[in-house]
Structure formats: C-alpha cells, structure tokens
Design an enzyme around this catalytic site. Sequence first.
Site, PDB file in Angstrom:
ATOM      1  N   ARG A 137     -34.924  41.923 -15.875  1.00 39.52           N
ATOM      2  CA  ARG A 137     -33.655  42.536 -16.055  1.00 39.52           C
ATOM      3  C   ARG A 137     -33.436  43.598 -15.111  1.00 39.52           C
ATOM      4  O   ARG A 137     -34.154  44.832 -15.356  1.00 39.52           O
ATOM      5  CB  ARG A 137     -33.233  42.873 -17.548  1.00 39.52           C
ATOM      6  CG  ARG A 137     -32.166  43.751 -17.740  1.00 39.52           C
ATOM      7  CD  ARG A 137     -31.579  43.943 -19.049  1.00 39.52           C
ATOM      8  NE  ARG A 137     -31.040  43.155 -19.524  1.00 39.52           N
ATOM      9  CZ  ARG A 137     -30.337  42.593 -20.620  1.00 39.52           C
ATOM     10  NH1 ARG A 137     -30.087  44.037 -21.445  1.00 39.52           N
ATOM     11  NH2 ARG A 137     -29.623  41.449 -21.078  1.00 39.52           N
ATOM     12  N   HIS A 191     -25.584  36.598 -15.515  1.00 43.82           N
ATOM     13  CA  HIS A 191     -26.408  36.828 -16.776  1.00 43.82           C
ATOM     14  C   HIS A 191     -26.497  35.116 -17.333  1.00 43.82           C
ATOM     15  O   HIS A 191     -25.849  34.890 -18.308  1.00 43.82           O
ATOM     16  CB  HIS A 191     -25.789  37.645 -17.649  1.00 43.82           C
ATOM     17  CG  HIS A 191     -26.551  38.052 -18.990  1.00 43.82           C
ATOM     18  ND1 HIS A 191     -27.726  37.665 -19.092  1.00 43.82           N
ATOM     19  CD2 HIS A 191     -26.055  38.925 -19.865  1.00 43.82           C
ATOM     20  CE1 HIS A 191     -28.448  38.177 -20.276  1.00 43.82           C
ATOM     21  NE2 HIS A 191     -27.341  38.851 -20.729  1.00 43.82           N
ATOM     22  N   GLN A 218     -27.681  34.193 -20.970  1.00 48.71           N
ATOM     23  CA  GLN A 218     -26.556  34.422 -21.863  1.00 48.71           C
ATOM     24  C   GLN A 218     -25.816  33.068 -22.149  1.00 48.71           C
ATOM     25  O   GLN A 218     -25.150  32.677 -23.098  1.00 48.71           O
ATOM     26  CB  GLN A 218     -25.672  35.607 -21.740  1.00 48.71           C
ATOM     27  CG  GLN A 218     -24.624  35.984 -22.603  1.00 48.71           C
ATOM     28  CD  GLN A 218     -24.964  36.263 -23.897  1.00 48.71           C
ATOM     29  OE1 GLN A 218     -26.021  37.097 -24.226  1.00 48.71           O
ATOM     30  NE2 GLN A 218     -24.398  35.687 -24.968  1.00 48.71           N
ATOM     31  N   ASP A 264     -16.586  40.942 -23.361  1.00 50.24           N
ATOM     32  CA  ASP A 264     -17.479  41.647 -23.147  1.00 50.24           C
ATOM     33  C   ASP A 264     -17.177  42.866 -23.086  1.00 50.24           C
ATOM     34  O   ASP A 264     -15.951  43.257 -22.818  1.00 50.24           O
ATOM     35  CB  ASP A 264     -18.301  41.153 -21.951  1.00 50.24           C
ATOM     36  CG  ASP A 264     -19.485  41.784 -21.412  1.00 50.24           C
ATOM     37  OD1 ASP A 264     -20.353  42.409 -22.271  1.00 50.24           O
ATOM     38  OD2 ASP A 264     -20.191  41.839 -20.373  1.00 50.24           O
ATOM     39  N   CYS A 291     -20.958  38.393 -26.053  1.00 47.53           N
ATOM     40  CA  CYS A 291     -22.613  38.500 -25.522  1.00 47.53           C
ATOM     41  C   CYS A 291     -23.349  39.519 -26.414  1.00 47.53           C
ATOM     42  O   CYS A 291     -24.270  39.497 -26.630  1.00 47.53           O
ATOM     43  CB  CYS A 291     -22.636  38.497 -24.007  1.00 47.53           C
ATOM     44  SG  CYS A 291     -21.989  40.035 -23.333  1.00 47.53           S
ATOM     45  N   ARG A 299     -29.772  32.686 -28.112  1.00 47.99           N
ATOM     46  CA  ARG A 299     -30.276  33.225 -26.930  1.00 47.99           C
ATOM     47  C   ARG A 299     -31.949  32.807 -27.016  1.00 47.99           C
ATOM     48  O   ARG A 299     -32.352  32.343 -26.067  1.00 47.99           O
ATOM     49  CB  ARG A 299     -30.361  34.755 -27.010  1.00 47.99           C
ATOM     50  CG  ARG A 299     -29.170  35.239 -26.357  1.00 47.99           C
ATOM     51  CD  ARG A 299     -28.874  34.971 -24.917  1.00 47.99           C
ATOM     52  NE  ARG A 299     -29.881  35.629 -24.157  1.00 47.99           N
ATOM     53  CZ  ARG A 299     -29.746  36.765 -23.562  1.00 47.99           C
ATOM     54  NH1 ARG A 299     -28.915  37.808 -24.097  1.00 47.99           N
ATOM     55  NH2 ARG A 299     -30.692  37.201 -22.878  1.00 47.99           N
TER      56      ARG A 299
HETATM   57  N1   CP Z   1     -26.470  39.914 -24.580  1.00 45.84           N
HETATM   58  C1   CP Z   1     -27.594  40.781 -24.067  1.00 45.84           C
HETATM   59  O1   CP Z   1     -28.065  40.427 -23.090  1.00 45.84           O
HETATM   60  O2   CP Z   1     -28.000  41.962 -25.118  1.00 45.84           O
HETATM   61  P1   CP Z   1     -28.990  42.863 -24.538  1.00 45.84           P
HETATM   62  O3   CP Z   1     -28.736  43.784 -23.738  1.00 45.84           O
HETATM   63  O4   CP Z   1     -29.191  43.583 -26.025  1.00 45.84           O
HETATM   64  O5   CP Z   1     -30.319  42.130 -24.236  1.00 45.84           O
HETATM   65  N1  NVA Z   2     -21.792  43.122 -18.920  1.00 47.13           N
HETATM   66  C1  NVA Z   2     -22.890  43.710 -19.890  1.00 47.13           C
HETATM   67  C2  NVA Z   2     -23.573  42.867 -20.554  1.00 47.13           C
HETATM   68  C3  NVA Z   2     -24.803  43.306 -21.393  1.00 47.13           C
HETATM   69  C4  NVA Z   2     -25.362  42.278 -21.981  1.00 47.13           C
HETATM   70  C5  NVA Z   2     -23.669  44.897 -19.139  1.00 47.13           C
HETATM   71  O1  NVA Z   2     -24.239  44.459 -17.841  1.00 47.13           O
HETATM   72  O2  NVA Z   2     -24.074  45.873 -19.405  1.00 47.13           O
END
Ligand code: CP
Ligand code: NVA
Length: 305
Positions: free
Chosen positions: A102, A129, A132, A224, A264, A292
Amino acid sequence: MKHLISLFDLTLEEMESILTLAEKLKRQNKEGIQHHLLKGKTLGMIFSKSSTRTRVSFEVGMYQLGGYSLFLNSNDIQLGRGESIYDTAQVLSRYIDGIMIRTFKHSDVEDLAKFGNIPVINGLTDLMHPCQILADLLTIYEQKGTLKGLKLAYVGDGNNVANSLLHGCAKVGMDIAVATPKGFECDKNIVFEAREDSKSSGSQVIITNDPEEAVFNADVIYADTWVSMGQEAEKADRIKIFMPYQVNSQLFSKAKEDAIFLHCLPAYRGYEVTEEIIDGPQSVIFDEAENRMHVQKAVMALLMG
Ligand code: CP
Ligand code: NVA
C-alpha cells in the site's frame, strides 16, 4: 495472472475464478473447514499509508491459508530511507513468496513487480484499489445473484476507488455511472480502458457531474471519503466542494427501491454519507468489509499457490 496490480490486466475468466474461489473459501470458513493452500508460504506487507481492513484481512487471511505474514511499515525498512525499489524487490524475492504493498505512487508497485521475482498485490495506491473492488463485486453478487446488467452509481471524488470501480464494473458487464464535481473526475486513461472493456462486456460507462443522473435507477450506490490519504491539507476546501455530492435519503430515493449501499470504509458520517443511509437497512458495508478477506485469500492462493 502473475500479479494483482490493476483490474484492467485481468481477463474476465481470471476475475470470475477469483470470485468463485472466494465464495468457496468463505463457505468453508463458515463451516470450519481448514484450507491450508499456502502452507509454509510467507507474505510481506509493505505499508506507506494507514490501514485497518487491508492489514488485518491480509494478515488473518494468510494465517487461515496456513501461511505467515510480515508487517513492514515503510518507515521502518530501508525503503523509507531511500533504498531503491530495485534492490528491495531483489532482496525480498530471496526471502518471501509474495508482496502486498500500500503506497502513494502507482508506478512504485509496477516497479516492484517488474524488478522482483514474486507476485505483487496492490493494496491501494493513489490511482487504484483493486482488492477493494473484488470484495465489492462479491458483495453485490451475494445480494443480487448476478452482476451483469446491474447499474452501480458512484458519487463523490474520482479517486482510487472510483477508478478501480470503473475497471471492475466494465469488465464484468455492470453499468457504471460516476458523478464527481468538475475538476475531480476519474483518471482519463482509466475511463478509456473501462470504455474499451465495456465494448466486449456490453456495459455502459457514464461520466457525469450530476449525482441525480448517476443514481437514477441504480441497483448499487457507492460512496467513499472526500479526503483520501495524502489529501488532508485540502480537507476544508473539499468539504465545501463535495457537499452537493452527499449520499442522503433524498438522493437515495432516485435509485431502485431495493438498491444497496456500499462504502469501502473508513466512512465519515455526515459528510459523504448520512447516518440514516450508512446505518440503514439497505447498507451492506460490513459484509463488504468481511469480503475483503475472502477475495484476498483467493487472490493469494491463485498467485502464490
Ligand atoms: N477499505 C480499506 O482499504 O480500508 P483500510 O484503509 O482500513 O485498509
Ligand atoms: N480513497 C480512500 C480509500 C481508503 C480505503 C483513500 O485513498 O484514502
């Protein structure tokens, strides 16, 4: 399928096999049947951004598959002090069997895959993502019994989640409508890729600035956060710009009567979605979060098995 970096890279068959295996693993998990498909294997998990769901679902998922996972905060490994992606990829390939990452720059994930010899899974970048959206598709399938022919409306920021929804929906033949404020549209190249896939899947890709147009007759409404990780300095400005894009009961009433709500998570109640919608009877956010783990187990088993 060697990596999971972008859903656009998958064939429809690969996507279907992930979802089918995820359903099976979920069923077995509920029945208490063990499935040690990755016995003795190790997943390294590099995080340059915060996470609850991704971290815990990958870690527990790997444990349930009989393997082991390593949490690597990018600040605590040499990558955070400037060691190159090339050297990191080469070294990690000598120790572990797969990497979940990530991070901010999407190209860093592509480079990790290019320079290493092990599968790489995208756990979120500024651009995409994919894990997700695999969980979202499984959730929609569980609720509706089909994907093809449904309409999903995403309302809010044209961010990583919106981009991957475009990829995912177009691939499986779901209509997708994305409504964002002007200047916050999805990545142009991703819209182009989604339109390419929609030609063969028969889905419709609608890009608009009008939330009501997007939500009209939708089976799924998706929200989101308006402030993604890394955009904290823009928070005050964004809240003003995005307020007309809030998913509330007035907007929700334009969708089909049996529409479901997805997010998400993490969610910010009172901003992108009101409490009555996210905590209401049509919200399936916690099934979505649970899924997930099941889809990621399937992805890991297919890539690392
Ligand atoms: N939806 C998601 O990716 O959550 P986190 O940021 O908690 O991993
Ligand atoms: N769009 C959000 C998703 C978090 C899971 C971010 O990138 O922070």
